[in-house]
Design a protein around this motif. Structure first.
Motif, mmCIF file in Angstrom:
data_model
loop_
_atom_site.group_PDB
_atom_site.id
_atom_site.type_symbol
_atom_site.label_atom_id
_atom_site.label_comp_id
_atom_site.label_asym_id
_atom_site.label_seq_id
_atom_site.Cartn_x
_atom_site.Cartn_y
_atom_site.Cartn_z
ATOM 1 N N GLU A 121 -20.250 -6.981 7.641
ATOM 2 C CA GLU A 121 -21.074 -8.032 8.801
ATOM 3 C C GLU A 121 -20.781 -7.895 10.022
ATOM 4 O O GLU A 121 -21.463 -8.003 10.562
ATOM 5 C CB GLU A 121 -19.594 -9.823 8.575
ATOM 6 N N ASN A 122 -19.613 -6.980 9.994
ATOM 7 C CA ASN A 122 -19.142 -6.153 11.609
ATOM 8 C C ASN A 122 -20.178 -5.373 11.751
ATOM 9 O O ASN A 122 -20.472 -5.242 13.224
ATOM 10 C CB ASN A 122 -17.670 -5.761 11.520
ATOM 11 N N SER A 182 -24.064 -5.834 12.176
ATOM 12 C CA SER A 182 -24.107 -6.351 13.888
ATOM 13 C C SER A 182 -24.059 -5.493 14.740
ATOM 14 O O SER A 182 -24.716 -5.384 15.857
ATOM 15 C CB SER A 182 -22.694 -7.547 14.247
ATOM 16 N N LYS A 183 -22.814 -4.312 14.360
ATOM 17 C CA LYS A 183 -23.160 -3.368 15.576
ATOM 18 C C LYS A 183 -23.850 -1.995 15.276
ATOM 19 O O LYS A 183 -24.721 -2.176 16.131
ATOM 20 C CB LYS A 183 -22.064 -2.364 14.835
ATOM 21 N N LYS A 195 -28.785 -7.836 11.122
ATOM 22 C CA LYS A 195 -28.318 -9.094 10.821
ATOM 23 C C LYS A 195 -29.950 -9.611 10.392
ATOM 24 O O LYS A 195 -30.077 -10.372 9.778
ATOM 25 C CB LYS A 195 -27.811 -9.970 11.866
#
Length: 160
Positions: free
Chosen positions: A26-27, A30-31, A35
């Motif tokens: 997820e991180n 996002s980066k 998403k």
């Protein structure tokens, strides 16, 4: 816009390794601003911890590594997951065997590719060992590092 690609992280109880892998994935999406293209969840082989939050050592490991907005409640894998997800990642050989046993209980369409997450680890550490019974949190940090390396290589390969 095409449908999102979906990834499911699996470990035995869904309170240690698979939540770490889910949070790392997820991180990373996002980066990378992905998403809108990727979705990730995690689940357990067994339902023992269903509804519980991740182990405090898993959460503190994520926070120490800059992932502070993760929340999760454990759930068990189900038959629908095999057609909902594009990839189902187990953390060790037992997970893979159990995932395949569940998949074969009710022969149905399975679009998910079942793989070891660690098969993407460039350092060759294929098995992400369960740190649940460890006294401290060193095993959780090691699992985090393995997940980060594996997820990075996976996304480099499949994310456009």
């Amino acid at each position: 816009m095409s449908q999102k690609k979906r990834v499911l992280m699996i470990c035995l109880g869904n309170i240690c390794r698979s939540p770490i892998a889910e949070a790392v994935f997820e991180n990373e999406i996002s980066k990378r601003g992905l998403k809108n293209q990727w979705e990730v969840e995690s689940a357990a082989i067994i339902g023992y911890h269903t509804g519980k939050i991740p182990d405090h050592r898993a959460l503190s490991t994520l926070q120490e590594n800059g992932i502070t907005n993760y929340s999760h409640r454990a759930r068990q894998i189900n038959q629908n997951d095999f057609n909902k997800f594009d990839w189902i990642f187990g953390m060790d050989d037992d997970n893979i065997r159990d995932i395949n046993d569940i998949k074969n209980l009710k022969p149905m369409e399975c679009r998910a590719k079942v793989e070891l997450l660690g098969s993407y680890d460039p350092s060759g550490e294929v098995i992400i060992r369960d740190p649940y019974r460890d006294a401290g949190s060193a095993g959780f940090q090691k699992a985090y590092e393995q997940c980060l390396r594996s997820v990075t290589v996976f996304l480099n390969k499949y994310a456009n």
